[in-house]
Each structure stands twice: as structure tokens, then as C-alpha cells.
Design a protein around this motif. Structure first.
Motif, PDB file in Angstrom:
ATOM      1  N   UNK A   1       1.143   9.466 -11.598  1.00 33.90           N
ATOM      2  CA  UNK A   1       0.002  10.300 -11.979  1.00 33.90           C
ATOM      3  C   UNK A   1       0.404  11.732 -12.241  1.00 33.90           C
ATOM      4  N   UNK A   2       1.297  12.261 -11.430  1.00 30.93           N
ATOM      5  CA  UNK A   2       1.779  13.627 -11.647  1.00 30.93           C
ATOM      6  C   UNK A   2       2.570  13.765 -12.929  1.00 30.93           C
ATOM      7  N   UNK A   3       3.341  12.732 -13.270  1.00 31.96           N
ATOM      8  CA  UNK A   3       4.115  12.779 -14.512  1.00 31.96           C
ATOM      9  C   UNK A   3       3.223  12.692 -15.746  1.00 31.96           C
TER      10      UNK A   3
ATOM     11  N   UNK B   1       0.835  -1.202   0.000  1.00 35.95           N
ATOM     12  CA  UNK B   1       0.000   0.000   0.000  1.00 35.95           C
ATOM     13  C   UNK B   1       0.872   1.255   0.000  1.00 35.95           C
ATOM     14  N   UNK B   2       1.903   1.279   0.823  1.00 34.57           N
ATOM     15  CA  UNK B   2       2.775   2.443   0.897  1.00 34.57           C
ATOM     16  C   UNK B   2       3.507   2.703  -0.405  1.00 34.57           C
ATOM     17  N   UNK B   3       4.058   1.652  -1.009  1.00 38.98           N
ATOM     18  CA  UNK B   3       4.755   1.797  -2.289  1.00 38.98           C
ATOM     19  C   UNK B   3       3.768   2.237  -3.369  1.00 38.98           C
ATOM     20  N   UNK B   4       2.571   1.669  -3.349  1.00 44.68           N
ATOM     21  CA  UNK B   4       1.556   2.047  -4.331  1.00 44.68           C
ATOM     22  C   UNK B   4       1.134   3.495  -4.212  1.00 44.68           C
ATOM     23  N   UNK B   5       0.940   3.971  -2.979  1.00 42.09           N
ATOM     24  CA  UNK B   5       0.575   5.377  -2.792  1.00 42.09           C
ATOM     25  C   UNK B   5       1.699   6.296  -3.261  1.00 42.09           C
ATOM     26  N   UNK B   6       2.933   5.932  -2.986  1.00 44.01           N
ATOM     27  CA  UNK B   6       4.071   6.765  -3.385  1.00 44.01           C
ATOM     28  C   UNK B   6       4.241   6.762  -4.896  1.00 44.01           C
ATOM     29  N   UNK B   7       4.315   5.581  -5.496  1.00 43.27           N
ATOM     30  CA  UNK B   7       4.534   5.497  -6.929  1.00 43.27           C
ATOM     31  C   UNK B   7       3.331   6.000  -7.717  1.00 43.27           C
TER      32      UNK B   7
END
Length: 102
Positions: free
Chosen positions: A61-63, A50-56
Motif C-alpha cells: 500500500x505504501x509503494x 494474518x501477520x504476513x498479510x499485515x506486513x506485506x
């Protein structure tokens, strides 16, 4: 991705959040798939995912947001120019649909 105003985007996110029950189902499935000895490790890995998914996810999405500003000669006047956040939303949706099919 297709919202034309901030309140519309908030309302869509509210509905999506109310209809999302994945976290509870994932925890129940993890409990059923692990033994008592491996359960803590399994839940730890799930928290890590979950943490890696939220970060990546937020970075990717921003890119992908506002692609018409990056390539105006190719995307000017297109659907991605009118809805600058459609591309990251469409990719996230396709990932969800792919996981549903698998």
C-alpha cells in the motif's frame, strides 16, 4: 481512497471496521475444518497468514500510494492525482471482491 479530510477517512475506517466480521468467521471455519489433532497447527497457520498479510499489505500500500508524484507526466491532473490513496484502496478492494467471488 476517496476521503478529502482526515475525519472523513477515520469515519470511513470506523464503519468498515464495524462491518467486518471476517476474523470470527475464519476462526469458526478453521475449527470446523480441522480435527482435534491438527487444530493448533491450523490456527498457527492462520496467525502466520494474518501477520504476513499485515506486513506485506502495508508495504505494498505504501509503494502504491501517491502514484502521481512518481509519474507526474502521465498522471498529472488525473483522478489518482486528486486522490493519492485511491490506487492502494482500489487494489485492496479488488482483492476482497475476488475472494468473495471465489
Amino acid at each position: 481512497g476517496l476521503s478529502t479530510s482526515f475525519p472523513q477517512a477515520v469515519a470511513a475506517r470506523l464503519v468498515a471496521g464495524c462491518l467486518n466480521g471476517n476474523a470470527g468467521i475464519a476462526r469458526a471455519a478453521m475449527r470446523e475444518m480441522t480435527t482435534e489433532e491438527t487444530r493448533a497447527h491450523g490456527f498457527g497457520l492462520m496467525s502466520l497468514a494474518y501477520g504476513v498479510g499485515f506486513f506485506l499489505g502495508t508495504n505494498i500500500g505504501g509503494l502504491l500510494a501517491q502514484p502521481a508524484e512518481l509519474v507526474p507526466s502521465l498522471l498529472a491532473g488525473s483522478l489518482l492525482d486528486r486522490f493519492p490513496y485511491l490506487l492502494p484502496c482500489a487494489i485492496a478492494t479488488s482483492g476482497g471482491l475476488l475472494s468473495l467471488l471465489l
